[in-house]
Design an enzyme around this catalytic site. Structure first.
Site, PDB file in Angstrom:
ATOM      1  N   GLY A 135       0.793  -1.241   0.000  1.00  0.00           N
ATOM      2  CA  GLY A 135       0.000   0.000   0.000  1.00  0.00           C
ATOM      3  C   GLY A 135       0.811   1.270   0.000  1.00  0.00           C
TER       4      GLY A 135
ATOM      5  N   LYS B 247       2.367 -10.149  -3.967  1.00  0.00           N
ATOM      6  CA  LYS B 247       3.267  -9.025  -3.655  1.00  0.00           C
ATOM      7  C   LYS B 247       4.713  -9.515  -3.555  1.00  0.00           C
ATOM      8  CE  LYS B 247      -0.534  -6.787  -1.190  1.00  0.00           C
ATOM      9  NZ  LYS B 247      -1.251  -6.701   0.085  1.00  0.00           N
TER      10      LYS B 247
HETATM   11  P1  NAP Z   1     -12.915  -1.488  -5.294  1.00  0.00           P
HETATM   12  O1  NAP Z   1     -13.207  -0.558  -4.173  1.00  0.00           O
HETATM   13  O2  NAP Z   1     -13.607  -2.781  -5.358  1.00  0.00           O
HETATM   14  O3  NAP Z   1     -13.171  -0.691  -6.650  1.00  0.00           O
HETATM   15  C1  NAP Z   1     -13.048  -1.301  -7.900  1.00  0.00           C
HETATM   16  C2  NAP Z   1     -13.535  -0.318  -8.941  1.00  0.00           C
HETATM   17  O4  NAP Z   1     -13.346  -0.875 -10.216  1.00  0.00           O
HETATM   18  C3  NAP Z   1     -15.016   0.025  -8.809  1.00  0.00           C
HETATM   19  O5  NAP Z   1     -15.205   1.404  -8.981  1.00  0.00           O
HETATM   20  C4  NAP Z   1     -15.673  -0.762  -9.941  1.00  0.00           C
HETATM   21  O6  NAP Z   1     -16.807  -0.109 -10.500  1.00  0.00           O
HETATM   22  C5  NAP Z   1     -14.543  -0.744 -10.965  1.00  0.00           C
HETATM   23  N1  NAP Z   1     -14.653  -1.859 -11.890  1.00  0.00           N
HETATM   24  C6  NAP Z   1     -14.625  -3.158 -11.600  1.00  0.00           C
HETATM   25  N2  NAP Z   1     -14.780  -3.877 -12.726  1.00  0.00           N
HETATM   26  C7  NAP Z   1     -14.914  -2.990 -13.724  1.00  0.00           C
HETATM   27  C8  NAP Z   1     -15.115  -3.105 -15.128  1.00  0.00           C
HETATM   28  N3  NAP Z   1     -15.240  -4.306 -15.688  1.00  0.00           N
HETATM   29  N4  NAP Z   1     -15.200  -1.987 -15.847  1.00  0.00           N
HETATM   30  C9  NAP Z   1     -15.096  -0.777 -15.285  1.00  0.00           C
HETATM   31  N5  NAP Z   1     -14.897  -0.614 -13.945  1.00  0.00           N
HETATM   32  C10 NAP Z   1     -14.817  -1.711 -13.206  1.00  0.00           C
HETATM   33  O7  NAP Z   1     -11.343  -1.793  -5.369  1.00  0.00           O
HETATM   34  P2  NAP Z   1     -10.164  -1.011  -4.673  1.00  0.00           P
HETATM   35  O8  NAP Z   1     -10.071  -1.455  -3.252  1.00  0.00           O
HETATM   36  O9  NAP Z   1     -10.265   0.430  -4.974  1.00  0.00           O
HETATM   37  O10 NAP Z   1      -8.894  -1.675  -5.405  1.00  0.00           O
HETATM   38  C11 NAP Z   1      -8.503  -1.295  -6.694  1.00  0.00           C
HETATM   39  C12 NAP Z   1      -7.135  -1.902  -7.015  1.00  0.00           C
HETATM   40  O11 NAP Z   1      -6.200  -1.478  -6.043  1.00  0.00           O
HETATM   41  C13 NAP Z   1      -7.105  -3.435  -6.973  1.00  0.00           C
HETATM   42  O12 NAP Z   1      -6.180  -3.910  -7.907  1.00  0.00           O
HETATM   43  C14 NAP Z   1      -6.583  -3.723  -5.558  1.00  0.00           C
HETATM   44  O13 NAP Z   1      -5.959  -4.985  -5.446  1.00  0.00           O
HETATM   45  C15 NAP Z   1      -5.595  -2.599  -5.425  1.00  0.00           C
HETATM   46  N6  NAP Z   1      -5.260  -2.242  -4.048  1.00  0.00           N
HETATM   47  C16 NAP Z   1      -6.242  -1.882  -3.196  1.00  0.00           C
HETATM   48  C17 NAP Z   1      -5.924  -1.519  -1.892  1.00  0.00           C
HETATM   49  C18 NAP Z   1      -6.982  -1.089  -0.917  1.00  0.00           C
HETATM   50  O14 NAP Z   1      -6.626  -0.740   0.209  1.00  0.00           O
HETATM   51  N7  NAP Z   1      -8.267  -1.055  -1.286  1.00  0.00           N
HETATM   52  C19 NAP Z   1      -4.582  -1.546  -1.483  1.00  0.00           C
HETATM   53  C20 NAP Z   1      -3.592  -1.900  -2.401  1.00  0.00           C
HETATM   54  C21 NAP Z   1      -3.940  -2.251  -3.687  1.00  0.00           C
HETATM   55  P3  NAP Z   1     -18.153   0.115  -9.653  1.00  0.00           P
HETATM   56  O15 NAP Z   1     -17.764   0.989  -8.505  1.00  0.00           O
HETATM   57  O16 NAP Z   1     -19.080   0.800 -10.583  1.00  0.00           O
HETATM   58  O17 NAP Z   1     -18.608  -1.234  -9.226  1.00  0.00           O
HETATM   59  N1  HSE Z   2      -6.251  -7.296   1.113  1.00  0.00           N
HETATM   60  C1  HSE Z   2      -5.039  -6.551   1.183  1.00  0.00           C
HETATM   61  C2  HSE Z   2      -4.533  -6.560   2.625  1.00  0.00           C
HETATM   62  C3  HSE Z   2      -5.288  -5.149   0.690  1.00  0.00           C
HETATM   63  O1  HSE Z   2      -5.261  -6.953   3.535  1.00  0.00           O
HETATM   64  O2  HSE Z   2      -3.395  -6.189   2.864  1.00  0.00           O
HETATM   65  C4  HSE Z   2      -4.042  -4.404   0.354  1.00  0.00           C
HETATM   66  O3  HSE Z   2      -3.326  -4.988  -0.677  1.00  0.00           O
END
Ligand code: NAP
Ligand code: HSE
Length: 428
Positions: free
Chosen positions: A136, A207
């Site tokens: 992150g 990761k």
């Molecule tokens: P999230 O809250 O589930 O949001 C995913 C977004 O992608 C949503 O806005 C969704 O649209 C959109 N989406 C999904 N499928 C789609 C498609 N086919 N076409 C267009 N839009 C689409 O996910 P997130 O937590 O922000 O995570 C995003 C990325 O960051 C992932 O790769 C995750 O592994 C990475 N990541 C996340 C975190 C974290 O703390 N959350 C940390 C490190 C890395 P809708 O909103 O309309 O459903």
């Molecule tokens: N699911 C992941 C975690 C989100 O718990 O660390 C960040 O990559």
């Protein structure tokens, strides 16, 4: 060269919205620091009408992320949808084919397709940045590719999944069972849509495989990661470990050995007084070891809107400043295919088994361990329920292979019930 850098953002969930908030709130700061005005041109998500708590009316909307990625008014495609294939992969490939730079937080995609994406990007003169994909908000990719560029990396270790660390911490601190701590993490929204990505060690393994590539100049090899989740850990294991001065952590370790690249992500016992042992809650820690620098410990938020968006925007700033590094720190065509080595370096192991309480049972277990070449360092039998006794054995240094051979042997003794738990004791 234009003094504006235009972003196209696909994915408006936790991270995407965080990125938009930073672009809007820090516009002046970003311009001062990069010399460019950083703006959002267009966005995409599944549902156009969802209230996301930010005003999107000033940005063009695309239903299709591929169309967004190739728009003329997008300089940098920011992929924040997730998923190892599907629209994330298709849109990143389309962006690169159209000559756009890419920023993503998608560890699953890079763990599975990192090499082909890096080759495509470098052939097209594009950069692909992904600081947010590992730990992150912690700038670990930057530390490895830039600050430690002059070091031969000897080992990278860390706790890289905040959800697992939260569950293990709650079991330890509040005496919760695994199931109770899991339910608590679920209630707080910590778990991935597929919880096995977290508790099965897969997310953290993704990761680790990315870090291995940068650290050792090898092609990303997620299949080479020995993976084990935290689902078998009980409160008894946590207490037994504490009695011996250890904590249980889902620990990733990657190192190049004489037999090949050792990558493992598994629950381990680490000294309670070590920095990794003291890591509580959803926090991440990455320990980097270089031949010149020695050991560096990085600690911080591994997930969440602010920390993850901070990492995404750090990458955007580097692109705005003109920093153009190869994806994994050296040209993709120079990354080696490393042979993978199973936990080659011996260590003591913690073994917990449920032993039938009858004469000769312990002798049979000791004999199986002896046949596998595993030597007992100490052993303790806990209170039993009348028919079975929980037995904890700490071995002398041995290999995972020998421990697995012994576990297979236990099955034939007829005195061990259930699946034994075997955890490596790691000196960190
Ligand atoms: P999230 O809250 O589930 O949001 C995913 C977004 O992608 C949503 O806005 C969704 O649209 C959109 N989406 C999904 N499928 C789609 C498609 N086919 N076409 C267009 N839009 C689409 O996910 P997130 O937590 O922000 O995570 C995003 C990325 O960051 C992932 O790769 C995750 O592994 C990475 N990541 C996340 C975190 C974290 O703390 N959350 C940390 C490190 C890395 P809708 O909103 O309309 O459903
Ligand atoms: N699911 C992941 C975690 C989100 O718990 O660390 C960040 O990559």
């Amino acid at each position: 060269m234009s003094d504006t850098l235009r972003l196209g953002i696909a994915g408006l969930g936790t991270v995407g919205v965080g990125v938009i908030r930073i672009v809007e709130k820090q516009a002046a700061l970003l311009a001062q620091r990069t010399g460019k005005s950083i703006i959002v041109s267009a966005v995409s998500a599944r549902s156009k009408d969802k209230d996301r708590g930010v005003d999107l009316s000033g940005y063009a909307w695309e239903d299709d992320p591929v169309a967004l990625a190739t728009r003329d008014d997008v300089d940098v495609y920011v992929e924040l949808m997730g998923g190892e294939n599907g629209p994330a992969k298709a849109s990143i490939e389309a962006a690169i084919a159209a000559g756009k730079d890419v920023v993503t937080a998608n560890k699953a995609l890079l763990a599975h397709h990192g090499q082909s994406i890096a080759e495509q990007a470098e052939a097209n003169g594009c950069v692909v940045r992904y600081e947010a994909a590992v730990a992150g908000g912690i700038p670990v990719i930057k530390a490895l590719t830039e600050g430690l560029a002059a070091n031969g990396v000897t080992r990278v270790m860390g706790v890289m999944n905040g959800t697992c660390n939260y569950i293990l911490t709650r079991m330890e601190d509040a005496g919760l069972s695994y199931e109770e701590a899991f339910a608590e993490a679920d209630g707080l929204g910590y778990l991935e849509a597929d919880p096995n990505l977290d508790v099965g060690g897969i997310d953290a393994g993704h990761k680790l495989s990315i870090l291995s590539s940068i650290a050792f100049g090898t092609q990303v090899d997620f299949d080479g990661v020995e993976l084990e989740g935290i689902g078998a850990i009980t409160i008894e294991d946590i207490r037994n470990a504490a009695d011996m001065g250890y904590k249980i952590k889902l620990l990733g370790v990657t190192q190049m050995t004489g037999r090949g690249l050792e990558q493992r992500m598994s629950p381990c016992l680490v000294p309670a007084t070590s920095p990794l042992g003291q890591l509580v809650g959803g926090t991440n820690m990455v320990v980097l070891e270089g031949d010149a620098v020695g050991q560096i410990v990085l600690r911080g938020a591994g997930a969440g809107e602010g920390p993850t968006a901070s990492a995404v925007m750090g990458d955007v700033c580097d692109i705005a400043r003109g920093l153009r590094l190869p994806t994994f720190g050296q040209p993709a065509n120079t990354l080696r295919c490393a042979k993978s080595a199973r936990a080659a370096i011996p260590a003591p192991y913690y073994l917990r088994l449920s032993l039938l309480d009858k004469p000769g049972a312990m002798a049979k277990v000791a004999s199986v361990l002896g046949d596998a070449g595993v030597s007992i360092h100490r052993m303790r039998q806990h209170d039993h329920d009348g028919t079975h006794a929980p037995v904890v054995i700490v071995t002398h240094k041995t290999t995972r292979q020998a421990v697995d051979q012994a576990i297979e042997g236990f099955a034939a003794t007829g005195v061990v019930s259930g699946a034994p738990v075997a955890l490596r004791i790691e000196q960190v």
